[in-house]
Motif scaffolding. Structure first.
Motif, PDB file in Angstrom:
ATOM      1  N   ALA A  72      -8.851 -32.633  -5.224  1.00 31.04           N
ATOM      2  CA  ALA A  72      -9.626 -32.647  -3.984  1.00 31.04           C
ATOM      3  C   ALA A  72      -9.142 -33.750  -3.041  1.00 31.04           C
ATOM      4  N   ARG A  73      -8.843 -34.932  -3.581  1.00 30.67           N
ATOM      5  CA  ARG A  73      -8.402 -36.044  -2.741  1.00 30.67           C
ATOM      6  C   ARG A  73      -7.051 -35.758  -2.095  1.00 30.67           C
ATOM      7  N   VAL A  74      -6.142 -35.209  -2.887  1.00 27.99           N
ATOM      8  CA  VAL A  74      -4.805 -34.916  -2.371  1.00 27.99           C
ATOM      9  C   VAL A  74      -4.855 -33.807  -1.321  1.00 27.99           C
ATOM     10  N   ALA A  75      -5.630 -32.762  -1.602  1.00 30.84           N
ATOM     11  CA  ALA A  75      -5.625 -31.589  -0.735  1.00 30.84           C
ATOM     12  C   ALA A  75      -6.441 -31.776   0.535  1.00 30.84           C
ATOM     13  N   ARG A  76      -7.372 -32.715   0.521  1.00 36.72           N
ATOM     14  CA  ARG A  76      -8.309 -32.870   1.640  1.00 36.72           C
ATOM     15  C   ARG A  76      -7.593 -32.985   2.984  1.00 36.72           C
ATOM     16  N   HIS A  77      -6.616 -33.870   3.056  1.00 33.99           N
ATOM     17  CA  HIS A  77      -5.926 -34.092   4.329  1.00 33.99           C
ATOM     18  C   HIS A  77      -4.861 -33.028   4.574  1.00 33.99           C
ATOM     19  N   LEU A  78      -4.258 -32.535   3.527  1.00 40.23           N
ATOM     20  CA  LEU A  78      -3.193 -31.547   3.688  1.00 40.23           C
ATOM     21  C   LEU A  78      -3.719 -30.223   4.236  1.00 40.23           C
ATOM     22  N   ILE A  79      -4.855 -29.753   3.721  1.00 44.00           N
ATOM     23  CA  ILE A  79      -5.353 -28.475   4.224  1.00 44.00           C
ATOM     24  C   ILE A  79      -5.812 -28.602   5.674  1.00 44.00           C
ATOM     25  N   ARG A  80      -6.295 -29.782   6.056  1.00 43.96           N
ATOM     26  CA  ARG A  80      -6.706 -29.971   7.446  1.00 43.96           C
ATOM     27  C   ARG A  80      -5.496 -30.069   8.373  1.00 43.96           C
ATOM     28  N   PHE A  81      -4.447 -30.721   7.908  1.00 45.12           N
ATOM     29  CA  PHE A  81      -3.227 -30.800   8.700  1.00 45.12           C
ATOM     30  C   PHE A  81      -2.664 -29.399   8.949  1.00 45.12           C
ATOM     31  N   HIS A  82      -2.538 -28.628   7.882  1.00 47.00           N
ATOM     32  CA  HIS A  82      -1.957 -27.293   8.032  1.00 47.00           C
ATOM     33  C   HIS A  82      -2.883 -26.363   8.818  1.00 47.00           C
ATOM     34  N   SER A  83      -4.177 -26.509   8.641  1.00 46.76           N
ATOM     35  CA  SER A  83      -5.121 -25.668   9.377  1.00 46.76           C
ATOM     36  C   SER A  83      -5.019 -25.912  10.879  1.00 46.76           C
ATOM     37  N   GLU A  84      -4.944 -27.177  11.252  1.00 48.23           N
ATOM     38  CA  GLU A  84      -4.818 -27.503  12.677  1.00 48.23           C
ATOM     39  C   GLU A  84      -3.466 -27.071  13.224  1.00 48.23           C
ATOM     40  N   ASP A  85      -2.420 -27.237  12.407  1.00 50.06           N
ATOM     41  CA  ASP A  85      -1.079 -26.857  12.840  1.00 50.06           C
ATOM     42  C   ASP A  85      -0.968 -25.351  13.041  1.00 50.06           C
ATOM     43  N   LEU A  86      -1.558 -24.578  12.144  1.00 52.85           N
ATOM     44  CA  LEU A  86      -1.470 -23.118  12.205  1.00 52.85           C
ATOM     45  C   LEU A  86      -2.575 -22.489  13.042  1.00 52.85           C
ATOM     46  N   GLU A  87      -3.644 -23.258  13.266  1.00 55.04           N
ATOM     47  CA  GLU A  87      -4.847 -22.744  13.915  1.00 55.04           C
ATOM     48  C   GLU A  87      -5.433 -21.580  13.106  1.00 55.04           C
ATOM     49  N   LEU A  88      -5.387 -21.751  11.799  1.00 52.60           N
ATOM     50  CA  LEU A  88      -5.930 -20.767  10.871  1.00 52.60           C
ATOM     51  C   LEU A  88      -6.796 -21.496   9.839  1.00 52.60           C
ATOM     52  N   ASN A  89      -7.723 -20.767   9.255  1.00 48.92           N
ATOM     53  CA  ASN A  89      -8.627 -21.349   8.279  1.00 48.92           C
ATOM     54  C   ASN A  89      -7.968 -21.425   6.902  1.00 48.92           C
ATOM     55  N   VAL A 100     -15.044 -19.169 -10.039  1.00 47.09           N
ATOM     56  CA  VAL A 100     -14.093 -19.690  -9.061  1.00 47.09           C
ATOM     57  C   VAL A 100     -14.921 -20.277  -7.925  1.00 47.09           C
ATOM     58  N   LEU A 101     -14.647 -21.529  -7.573  1.00 48.71           N
ATOM     59  CA  LEU A 101     -15.480 -22.250  -6.617  1.00 48.71           C
ATOM     60  C   LEU A 101     -14.697 -22.677  -5.387  1.00 48.71           C
ATOM     61  N   CYS A 102     -15.362 -22.643  -4.252  1.00 49.94           N
ATOM     62  CA  CYS A 102     -14.817 -23.242  -3.039  1.00 49.94           C
ATOM     63  C   CYS A 102     -14.978 -24.754  -3.160  1.00 49.94           C
ATOM     64  N   THR A 103     -13.850 -25.459  -3.246  1.00 48.85           N
ATOM     65  CA  THR A 103     -13.866 -26.915  -3.382  1.00 48.85           C
ATOM     66  C   THR A 103     -13.901 -27.613  -2.029  1.00 48.85           C
ATOM     67  N   ASP A 104     -13.138 -27.085  -1.078  1.00 46.09           N
ATOM     68  CA  ASP A 104     -13.054 -27.683   0.252  1.00 46.09           C
ATOM     69  C   ASP A 104     -12.475 -26.642   1.192  1.00 46.09           C
ATOM     70  N   PHE A 105     -12.666 -26.835   2.486  1.00 49.48           N
ATOM     71  CA  PHE A 105     -12.082 -25.904   3.451  1.00 49.48           C
ATOM     72  C   PHE A 105     -11.895 -26.605   4.784  1.00 49.48           C
ATOM     73  N   ALA A 106     -10.932 -26.104   5.540  1.00 50.82           N
ATOM     74  CA  ALA A 106     -10.682 -26.562   6.912  1.00 50.82           C
ATOM     75  C   ALA A 106     -10.835 -25.341   7.806  1.00 50.82           C
ATOM     76  N   TRP A 107     -11.852 -25.337   8.637  1.00 51.58           N
ATOM     77  CA  TRP A 107     -12.228 -24.136   9.396  1.00 51.58           C
ATOM     78  C   TRP A 107     -11.993 -24.391  10.888  1.00 51.58           C
ATOM     79  N   THR A 108     -10.759 -24.214  11.301  1.00 49.22           N
ATOM     80  CA  THR A 108     -10.425 -24.486  12.701  1.00 49.22           C
ATOM     81  C   THR A 108     -10.567 -23.262  13.597  1.00 49.22           C
ATOM     82  N   ASP A 109     -10.515 -22.080  13.018  1.00 54.45           N
ATOM     83  CA  ASP A 109     -10.652 -20.843  13.799  1.00 54.45           C
ATOM     84  C   ASP A 109     -12.101 -20.382  13.738  1.00 54.45           C
TER      85      ASP A 109
END
Length: 258
Positions: A72-89, A100-109
């Motif tokens: 979770a710590r490693v992915a937290r910033h990476l998924i937000r970086f890629h989400s903003e870069d791609l403008e995709l969730n 299977v659980l949703c651990t974190d998400f970046a919802w830019t769209d």
């Protein structure tokens, strides 16, 4: 005793002594003692009508997990970086037991409603985020899962026989990604890739959540390449961490539920 906690989900927010006794297979007297112990530990809180609700200790444990879990710590910033870069969730998932659980998400769209929540469990046999985890379990784990869930596997189009099931899982594993259409929520497409530990065992998955229209407008190969890139970035960051991340193990003879 801890099996009592399995009685809580989004549709069942309270339980009484009778339901708790069914879950742990004990007498009402023993179950009451278990409930008192769980209450003292803060995992349960008494409510009106002889019911119990989830206790505040769970909130504390969730915070500790969120702040200290390496994935979770490693992915937290990476998924937000890629989400903003791609403008995709982008969503990060992991698993334990039969969930299977949703651990974190970046919802830019925000054209797509924010339907996922941290901690929300999803069916193990539906959706790209789940199937790509399932496909990367060991051969022995898959055989055990099929032995106890053959009907559910067939219902979800994953194979009417164990050989067909194993071929489907091998295909997803070899491809390194999975795409599903409207399997969890109508009108949404999931493009997922596994996230593995340093020994190649699956820890979870990362998934792009796009609308059907977006999927038709964006090159499929582009989405596949991007989700594999995000997963690889997470794995490289995990490798740089000194803490060892241990992959979850499904329960022995698990019966998976939708």
């Amino acid at each position: 005793m801890l099996s009592i906690l399995n009685g809580f989900d989004e549709k069942n927010l309270t339980l009484d002594v009778g339901r708790a006794a069914e879950l742990c297979g004990s007498s009402r007297a023993s179950t009451y003692r278990y409930l008192q112990a769980l209450t003292r530990s803060g995992l349960l809180t008494p409510a009106s009508g002889g019911n119990y609700i989830i206790g505040s200790r769970v909130i504390e444990l969730e915070m500790l997990k969120r702040e200290n879990d390496p994935l979770a710590r490693v992915a937290r910033h990476l998924i937000r970086f890629h989400s903003e870069d791609l403008e995709l969730n982008v969503m990060l998932c992991n698993y334990y037991g039969d969930k299977v659980l949703c651990t974190d998400f970046a919802w830019t769209d925000h054209s797509i409603p924010e339907i996922y929540k941290r901690g929300r469990s999803m069916p193990i046999f539906k959706g790209a985020m789940a199937k790509v985890i399932l496909a990367n379990l060991s051969i022995s784990q898959l055989k055990s899962i099929y032995a106890h869930n053959s009907e559910r596997i067939s219902e979800n189009g994953l194979g009417d026989t164990i050989d067909a099931f194993m071929r489907n899982m091998s295909g997803i594993r070899s491809a390194g990604y999975c795409i599903t259409h409207a399997e969890v929520f109508p009108g949404l497409v999931g493009v997922a890739a596994p996230v593995n530990d340093t020994e190649g065992r699956v820890l979870g998955s990362v998934v792009l959540v796009v609308s059907t229209q977006q999927f038709e407008e964006i090159c499929e190969t582009f989405l596949i390449d991007k989700i594999k890139e995000i997963a690889a970035d997470i794995e490289r960051s995990l490798q740089r961490k000194t803490m060892t991340v241990i992959a979850a193990r499904p329960r022995r003879n698990p019966a998976y539920r939708d």
